[in-house]
Write a protein that holds these residues in place. Structure first.
Motif, short mmCIF file in Angstrom:
data_model
loop_
_atom_site.label_atom_id
_atom_site.label_comp_id
_atom_site.label_asym_id
_atom_site.label_seq_id
_atom_site.Cartn_x
_atom_site.Cartn_y
_atom_site.Cartn_z
N TYR A 46 23.99 118.97 172.28
CA TYR A 46 24.04 120.40 172.53
C TYR A 46 23.86 121.23 171.26
O TYR A 46 23.15 122.24 171.27
N ASP A 47 24.48 120.81 170.17
CA ASP A 47 24.35 121.59 168.94
C ASP A 47 22.91 121.61 168.44
O ASP A 47 22.43 122.63 167.93
N VAL A 48 22.20 120.51 168.61
CA VAL A 48 20.79 120.45 168.22
C VAL A 48 19.96 121.35 169.12
O VAL A 48 19.07 122.07 168.66
N GLU A 140 33.35 115.66 173.63
CA GLU A 140 34.59 116.44 173.64
C GLU A 140 34.49 117.62 172.68
O GLU A 140 34.87 118.75 173.02
N GLU A 141 33.95 117.36 171.50
CA GLU A 141 33.83 118.42 170.50
C GLU A 141 32.86 119.51 170.97
O GLU A 141 33.08 120.70 170.71
N GLU A 142 31.78 119.10 171.66
CA GLU A 142 30.82 120.09 172.17
C GLU A 142 31.51 121.09 173.09
O GLU A 142 31.34 122.31 172.95
N LEU A 143 32.30 120.58 174.04
CA LEU A 143 32.95 121.45 175.03
C LEU A 143 34.08 122.25 174.40
O LEU A 143 34.29 123.42 174.73
N ALA A 183 38.35 119.16 177.98
CA ALA A 183 38.04 119.52 176.60
C ALA A 183 37.78 121.02 176.48
O ALA A 183 38.22 121.66 175.51
N PHE A 184 37.07 121.58 177.45
CA PHE A 184 36.82 123.02 177.45
C PHE A 184 38.13 123.79 177.59
O PHE A 184 38.37 124.77 176.87
N GLY A 185 38.98 123.36 178.52
CA GLY A 185 40.25 124.04 178.72
C GLY A 185 41.13 124.02 177.49
O GLY A 185 41.81 125.01 177.18
N LEU A 186 41.11 122.92 176.76
CA LEU A 186 41.90 122.83 175.53
C LEU A 186 41.43 123.86 174.50
O LEU A 186 42.24 124.48 173.81
#
Length: 517
Positions: A46-48, A140-143, A183-186
């Motif tokens: 996603y970051d790319v 996880e980091e993406e979200l 992950a998004f909710g966190l």
């Protein structure tokens, strides 16, 4: 849709391949130097993808306008290879070992000299794994990071105390989708609780049985779509064959190894996994040149276009329940505002986490990533031309349309005293506008005169209404018994029961996720 073979004759294809054989200069919109990580179709990180998404400056929104509701439809984040793909990589390991041994025993000394060192003794990074497809730490980091940007962008919307009826988080029952929701909710709720150093808090993630979730897994219950896909997959494979044969021939000449097309297909998959998940670009990728990578990327984009996108209207028409759900949530938010409901008594965000098979049809319903006047064609449900082959440029690229964690956000704005930039009549309290963001970048809507902010009523009339002539149950040939079982006010109990009996083996088709992204 016309047969694929008649739409791109072999001689024209061959001519295009020959023209593309030398390294062709990249499109002006693409960065230099060539980075394979930007060309991995739907396996792109996603970051790319966000870095590649070059857009004009965001449209200015009046300070008088306030966002009152947000719809999110997101794909899960970066995941590990599925069980089926892990087996394919294990098979590739054996096959490469045989090719290396063949080169050692052969009389062609050039084979050993040209043999890439990494191939000697290569084994899959996932060897020994019996399960796969789970969300990895990068996903996880993406979200998590995405949620923090959403919270920052729409500060006024997320300044309220959390309640599951105010901020609804929903996911399919597939673990990588529900893990993405967590992950998004966190990220969204970090600092708003008392748990741990991050002051996290618990939150609810709702889901339904795979068999009855027609808002996020409509593809599971659509027999018409399954029949189309089964019928069309062999045609897509035939369309990809000349590309694979071209690249195979190039690799055989380059390395003097007896590669076959299946080897090239598996090596391309390995290249995508290495570059995306492991950030390795000096092994499988180094076997091919830039032109060949662009062609292989096109085969993936072609498959996504034909089997999930604009290739046939059933691909996106079956997403009608999701489109209706989005519009209904916005209408409810407007009612809440018009009737001055107090904060905490109405929904402000509906956040959904699903799959590429969910996101791509929804993107098509909105009319994004089209060429020229194609929007009018999809409104008439006419077939579209296939994405142009390299070196031609194209709008439909899996790396931009549906990378890992890809998303569409529909922000609903209330702009007091304005209607499309003009003063409203005295009996109008306010007017409402929809802004669509794809992968966080605002996009103009072809169905709304290419406006960045589309009046809500115009959005409903020009973008949504043409699709409402269809009924999902009729369109997808859903059995009457299944229709009667659709959830109502007691949905959670019924869905639990349906899921339970499905796991016991008594129910129903539509559980196969072998082709799911």
């Amino acid at each position: 849709m016309a047969p694929l073979g008649t739409r791109l004759p072999f001689l024209l294809l061959l001519a295009t391949l020959l023209a593309a054989a030398p390294l062709s200069p990249p499109a002006a919109a693409e960065p230099e130097p060539f980075d394979v990580r930007r060309h991995l179709s739907t396996v792109t990180r996603y970051d790319v993808a966000r870095e590649s998404n070059i857009v004009d400056a965001a449209p200015a929104i009046s300070d008088e306008c306030r966002v009152i509701h947000l719809n999110l439809v997101a794909r899960h984040g970066t995941r590990a290879p599925t069980k089926k793909r892990i087996k394919e990589l294990n098979t590739l390991s054996v096959r490469l070992g045989a090719l290396v041994e063949e080169a050692k025993q052969g009389s062609d000394s050039d084979s050993l000299k040209r043999l890439p060192s990494w191939m000697k003794g290569w084994e899959s990074r996932w060897k020994g794994r019996v399960k796969g497809g789970e969300l990895v730490s990068e996903g996880e980091e993406e979200l998590f990071s995405f949620a923090n940007r959403v919270k920052e962008r729409f500060q006024d919307l997320f300044d309220e105390e959390y309640h599951p009826d105010v901020y609804s988080i929903r996911a399919t029952q597939v673990p990588r989708a529900s893990a993405s929701a967590v992950a998004f909710g966190l990220g969204l709720l970090s600092g708003k609780g008392r748990l741990g150093a991050g002051k996290n808090r618990a939150f609810s993630v709702l889901s339904e049985s795979r068999a009855s979730d027609i808002c996020r897994r409509f593809f599971d219950s659509c027999k018409t779509y399954k029949d189309y896909r089964k019928r069309k997959e062999p045609d897509v494979d035939k369309q990809k064959e000349p590309i694979l044969e071209h690249v195979t021939s190039a690799l055989v000449n380059r390395y003097h190894l007896n590669f076959i097309t299946q080897d090239v297909s598996s090596l391309w998959f390995l290249c995508k996994q290495e570059a995306s998940l492991l950030n390795i670009t000096n092994q499988a990728y180094q076997l091919s040149n830039e032109a060949e990578v662009r062609l292989l990327e096109w085969t993936d984009d072609l498959e996504g276009f034909v089997l999930k996108g604009y290739g046939e209207s059933i691909n996106y028409k079956m997403g009608l329940p999701l489109l209706k759900d989005v519009v209904q949530s916005m209408e409810e938010a407007i009612i809440a505002k018009e009737e001055n409901y107090p904060d905490g008594t109405y929904e402000k965000a509906r956040l959904r986490f699903a799959h590429a098979e969910t996101l791509v049809p929804f993107t098509c319903l909105l009319g994004l990533f089209l060429e020229g006047s194609d929007f009018e064609k999809i409104q008439r449900e006419e077939p579209l031309d296939l994405p142009p082959m390299p070196p031609q440029t194209r709008n439909w690229k899996g790396a931009l349309v549906a990378p890992f964690a890809s998303n569409n956000m529909l922000a609903l704005y209330q702009c007091p005293g304005k209607a499309d930039g003009k003063k409203t009549s005295q009996d109008q309290k306010s007017s409402y506008f929809v802004q669509v963001l794809h992968n966080e970048a605002p996009v103009s809507m072809p169905g709304c005169g290419n406006k960045d902010l589309c009046p809500f009523e115009e959005f409903k009339e020009k973008i949504v209404k043409p699709h409402l002539k269809h009924d999902y149950n009729i369109l997808c040939k859903k059995p009457r018994a299944a229709v009667e079982e659709e959830p109502s006010s007691f949905s959670s109990k019924l869905n639990f029961f349906l899921d339970l009996i499905s796991r016991k083996g008594y129910r129903i088709k539509g559980q196969d996720v072998k082709t799911e992204l």
